[in-house]
Motif scaffolding. Structure first.
Motif, mmCIF file in Angstrom:
data_model
loop_
_atom_site.group_PDB
_atom_site.id
_atom_site.type_symbol
_atom_site.label_atom_id
_atom_site.label_comp_id
_atom_site.label_asym_id
_atom_site.label_seq_id
_atom_site.Cartn_x
_atom_site.Cartn_y
_atom_site.Cartn_z
ATOM 1 N N TYR A 13 4.768 11.771 -1.590
ATOM 2 C CA TYR A 13 5.796 10.770 -1.275
ATOM 3 C C TYR A 13 5.225 9.359 -1.344
ATOM 4 C CZ TYR A 13 8.398 7.776 1.994
ATOM 5 O OH TYR A 13 9.034 6.719 2.594
ATOM 6 N N LEU A 14 4.028 9.184 -0.759
ATOM 7 C CA LEU A 14 3.392 7.857 -0.769
ATOM 8 C C LEU A 14 3.077 7.415 -2.192
ATOM 9 C CD1 LEU A 14 0.881 8.151 2.234
ATOM 10 C CD2 LEU A 14 3.098 6.987 2.203
ATOM 11 N N ARG A 15 2.654 8.371 -3.019
ATOM 12 C CA ARG A 15 2.271 8.027 -4.383
ATOM 13 C C ARG A 15 3.486 7.769 -5.272
ATOM 14 N NH1 ARG A 15 0.035 12.307 -5.312
ATOM 15 N NH2 ARG A 15 1.515 13.335 -6.705
ATOM 16 N N ILE A 16 4.480 8.658 -5.189
ATOM 17 C CA ILE A 16 5.623 8.594 -6.109
ATOM 18 C C ILE A 16 6.717 7.652 -5.615
ATOM 19 C CG2 ILE A 16 7.442 9.948 -7.217
ATOM 20 C CD1 ILE A 16 5.485 12.370 -7.018
ATOM 21 N N GLU A 17 7.097 7.809 -4.342
ATOM 22 C CA GLU A 17 8.204 7.029 -3.808
ATOM 23 C C GLU A 17 7.810 5.600 -3.443
ATOM 24 O OE1 GLU A 17 11.340 8.056 -3.526
ATOM 25 O OE2 GLU A 17 10.971 10.077 -4.293
ATOM 26 N N ARG A 18 6.626 5.468 -2.832
ATOM 27 C CA ARG A 18 6.214 4.142 -2.370
ATOM 28 C C ARG A 18 5.219 3.461 -3.300
ATOM 29 N NH1 ARG A 18 4.730 4.084 3.865
ATOM 30 N NH2 ARG A 18 4.348 1.928 3.216
ATOM 31 N N GLY A 19 4.668 4.198 -4.250
ATOM 32 C CA GLY A 19 3.773 3.605 -5.240
ATOM 33 C C GLY A 19 2.480 3.075 -4.673
ATOM 34 N N LEU A 20 1.953 3.711 -3.603
ATOM 35 C CA LEU A 20 0.716 3.238 -2.987
ATOM 36 C C LEU A 20 -0.497 3.660 -3.805
ATOM 37 C CD1 LEU A 20 1.400 3.872 0.825
ATOM 38 C CD2 LEU A 20 1.916 1.859 -0.572
ATOM 39 N N SER A 21 -1.590 2.937 -3.634
ATOM 40 C CA SER A 21 -2.809 3.220 -4.386
ATOM 41 C C SER A 21 -3.509 4.460 -3.832
ATOM 42 C CB SER A 21 -3.767 2.030 -4.304
ATOM 43 O OG SER A 21 -4.276 1.893 -2.992
ATOM 44 N N LYS A 22 -4.421 4.997 -4.615
ATOM 45 C CA LYS A 22 -5.186 6.181 -4.211
ATOM 46 C C LYS A 22 -5.964 5.917 -2.929
ATOM 47 C CE LYS A 22 -8.786 9.335 -5.847
ATOM 48 N NZ LYS A 22 -9.752 9.633 -6.942
ATOM 49 N N PHE A 166 -7.435 -15.552 -18.374
ATOM 50 C CA PHE A 166 -6.965 -14.698 -17.285
ATOM 51 C C PHE A 166 -7.563 -13.306 -17.395
ATOM 52 C CE2 PHE A 166 -3.659 -17.916 -17.429
ATOM 53 C CZ PHE A 166 -3.325 -18.106 -16.102
ATOM 54 N N ILE A 167 -7.566 -12.591 -16.259
ATOM 55 C CA ILE A 167 -7.806 -11.153 -16.272
ATOM 56 C C ILE A 167 -6.637 -10.482 -15.558
ATOM 57 C CG2 ILE A 167 -10.313 -11.263 -16.406
ATOM 58 C CD1 ILE A 167 -10.449 -10.789 -13.411
ATOM 59 N N LYS A 168 -6.292 -9.278 -15.997
ATOM 60 C CA LYS A 168 -5.197 -8.536 -15.371
ATOM 61 C C LYS A 168 -5.770 -7.606 -14.313
ATOM 62 C CE LYS A 168 -3.080 -5.073 -17.414
ATOM 63 N NZ LYS A 168 -2.238 -4.307 -18.369
ATOM 64 N N ILE A 169 -5.251 -7.705 -13.109
ATOM 65 C CA ILE A 169 -5.752 -6.926 -11.981
ATOM 66 C C ILE A 169 -4.669 -5.970 -11.504
ATOM 67 C CG2 ILE A 169 -6.625 -7.032 -9.613
ATOM 68 C CD1 ILE A 169 -8.542 -8.129 -11.747
ATOM 69 N N THR A 170 -5.062 -4.721 -11.269
ATOM 70 C CA THR A 170 -4.160 -3.748 -10.656
ATOM 71 C C THR A 170 -4.562 -3.614 -9.192
ATOM 72 O OG1 THR A 170 -3.953 -2.554 -12.750
ATOM 73 C CG2 THR A 170 -3.263 -1.404 -10.741
ATOM 74 N N GLY A 171 -3.720 -4.139 -8.302
ATOM 75 C CA GLY A 171 -4.059 -4.203 -6.892
ATOM 76 C C GLY A 171 -3.420 -3.103 -6.074
ATOM 77 N N LYS A 172 -3.211 -3.381 -4.797
ATOM 78 C CA LYS A 172 -2.633 -2.399 -3.882
ATOM 79 C C LYS A 172 -1.226 -2.018 -4.343
ATOM 80 C CE LYS A 172 -5.135 -3.460 0.369
ATOM 81 N NZ LYS A 172 -5.007 -3.840 1.798
ATOM 82 N N GLY A 173 -0.913 -0.720 -4.190
ATOM 83 C CA GLY A 173 0.401 -0.245 -4.619
ATOM 84 C C GLY A 173 0.581 -0.293 -6.122
ATOM 85 N N ASN A 174 -0.567 -0.326 -6.860
ATOM 86 C CA ASN A 174 -0.541 -0.392 -8.329
ATOM 87 C C ASN A 174 0.217 -1.602 -8.855
ATOM 88 O OD1 ASN A 174 -2.054 1.998 -8.807
ATOM 89 N ND2 ASN A 174 -0.248 3.225 -8.335
ATOM 90 N N LYS A 175 0.270 -2.669 -8.061
ATOM 91 C CA LYS A 175 0.946 -3.891 -8.498
ATOM 92 C C LYS A 175 -0.018 -4.739 -9.329
ATOM 93 C CE LYS A 175 4.190 -4.002 -4.651
ATOM 94 N NZ LYS A 175 4.659 -4.723 -3.458
ATOM 95 N N GLU A 176 0.484 -5.206 -10.454
ATOM 96 C CA GLU A 176 -0.353 -5.977 -11.371
ATOM 97 C C GLU A 176 -0.173 -7.475 -11.146
ATOM 98 O OE1 GLU A 176 0.676 -4.688 -15.285
ATOM 99 O OE2 GLU A 176 -0.453 -2.807 -15.122
ATOM 100 N N ARG A 177 -1.266 -8.202 -11.337
ATOM 101 C CA ARG A 177 -1.203 -9.662 -11.277
ATOM 102 C C ARG A 177 -2.232 -10.212 -12.258
ATOM 103 N NH1 ARG A 177 -4.603 -8.249 -7.025
ATOM 104 N NH2 ARG A 177 -6.434 -9.589 -6.673
#
Length: 298
Positions: A13-22, A166-177
Motif C-alpha cells: 500500500y505504501l509503495r503503490i498507493e502512496r508512492g513512498l521510497s524504499k 542541472f542534475i535530476k534527483i529522485t527524492g522521497k516518495g520517488n518525486k523528481e526535481r
C-alpha cells in the motif's frame, strides 16, 4: 501471531498507493517489527487485528525507557499509520494508538560546518587512489547540490544534464526535481567519470549508476557515512557529522549569502517550507542584517 501478511499488504500500500521510497517503507517496517519483538518477548500471542489499546500502551511505555523522545515520536507515528491502514481496509474498527500522544521533541538543529571545515574535509582525501577521486566527487556533490545520501548513491549517469547546468534527483516518495550544479562539482564528477569509473568492473544492473564501489556495485549509505566519519577524524574535527551535515551546510550557506527559503526548499526537495525552516537555522546577527537590508523603515 500472523503479522507478516498484514505487514506485506501494508508495505505494498505504501509503495503503490502512496508512492513512498524504499527507505521510508523499510523504516515503517522497523517500527512494526519492534512491536512484534515486544509481543514475542512477553509471550503475547495476538494478531494486529486483535491487539488491544492496553498492550500497545505497554509497548510504548517500554520503548520510552529505551529511546529518546524523537525516536519514540517516530515509532508512535509509524504505528499509527499502520493501524490507520488496518482501519481503512476494514481489518479492525479502531486505532489502538488513537489516544496516545507523541512526546514533545522540539526542534533539534543539526551540526553545520563552515566553508573552511568543508574545505579541510575534502583536502584530507587521499587522491593517490581511485577511491579518493571518487570520494572527492561524492563530497563535492553532497555539499554542492545539497543531496540526501540516498539520493547521492542512487544518482544515475543519465541524470546528469551538465550542458543545462542541472542534475535530476529522485527524492522521497520517488518525486523528481532538478537541482542546479556548479562548475566545480561538474569538474570533479567528469574527472571521476573519465579517469576512474572506466577502470571499474561494473556489475550487471549498475551500468547507469554514477558512484560505484571497488567491486562495481552501488555504494551503501553506511559506506558514505564511514568515509565522512574517517575524514572528520583525520582532520581532528570534533563535531558529530554525517552525510546529512553537508546537506544542512549547503542550505545554511545559501541562506547566509542571501538565498530565500522558497528557493532552498525547492532545491532540497521539501514538500513544506516548515521542514526547510528546521534545517536552516537563523542566528540573531543574520536576522538583524535582513531587517536592515530589506525593511522599508530600516
Amino acid at each position: 501471531m500472523n503479522w507478516n501478511r498484514y505487514i506485506k499488504d501494508y508495505q505494498s500500500y505504501l509503495r503503490i498507493e502512496r508512492g513512498l521510497s524504499k527507505n521510508t517503507i523499510e523504516n515503517y517496517g522497523f517500527d512494526i517489527e519492534r512491536l512484534c519483538l515486544f509481543l514475542e518477548t512477553n509471550q503475547i500471542d495476538v494478531s494486529p487485528v486483535k491487539i488491544t489499546d492496553e498492550t500497545v500502551q505497554d509497548f510504548i511505555y517500554t520503548v520510552s525507557k529505551e529511546v529518546n523522545p524523537r525516536s519514540q515520536a517516530r515509532i508512535i507515528s509509524g504505528l499509527k499509520s499502520f493501524f490507520n491502514y488496518l482501519v481503512f481496509e476494514d481489518y479492525r474498527n479502531d486505532n489502538p494508538l488513537e489516544l496516545i500522544e507523541s512526546p514533545k521533541t522540539g526542534r533539534k538543529l543539526p551540526d553545520t560546518l563552515v566553508v573552511e571545515e568543508i574545505d579541510a574535509l575534502i583536502e584530507a582525501i587521499d587522491l593517490s587512489t581511485n577511491e579518493g577521486e571518487r570520494n572527492r566527487a561524492m563530497l563535492e556533490t553532497l555539499y554542492g547540490c545539497g543531496l540526501r545520501v540516498s539520493e547521492l548513491i542512487s544518482l544515475k549517469i543519465s541524470d546528469l544534464f551538465f550542458e543545462e547546468g542541472f542534475i535530476k534527483i529522485t527524492g522521497k516518495g520517488n518525486k523528481e526535481r532538478f537541482v542546479p550544479i556548479g562548475r566545480l562539482t561538474q569538474k570533479y564528477i567528469e574527472l571521476y567519470q573519465k579517469e576512474i569509473r572506466p577502470n571499474v568492473n561494473v556489475k550487471k544492473g549498475c551500468e547507469d549508476t554514477l558512484f560505484l564501489n571497488r567491486r562495481g556495485n552501488q555504494l551503501t549509505r553506511a559506506m558514505v557515512f564511514t568515509i565522512i566519519k574517517d575524514l572528520a577524524s583525520k582532520i581532528g574535527l570534533k563535531k558529530n557529522i554525517s552525510p546529512h551535515t553537508l546537506r544542512h551546510s549547503f542550505a545554511t550557506h545559501l541562506l547566509e549569502n542571501g538565498a530565500d527559503l522558497r528557493s532552498i526548499q525547492l532545491m532540497l526537495g521539501h514538500e513544506s517550507i516548515t521542514t526547510t525552516e528546521i534545517y536552516v537555522h537563523l542566528d540573531r546577527r543574520f536576522l538583524k542584517e535582513i531587517m536592515n537590508s530589506f525593511h522599508p523603515r530600516r
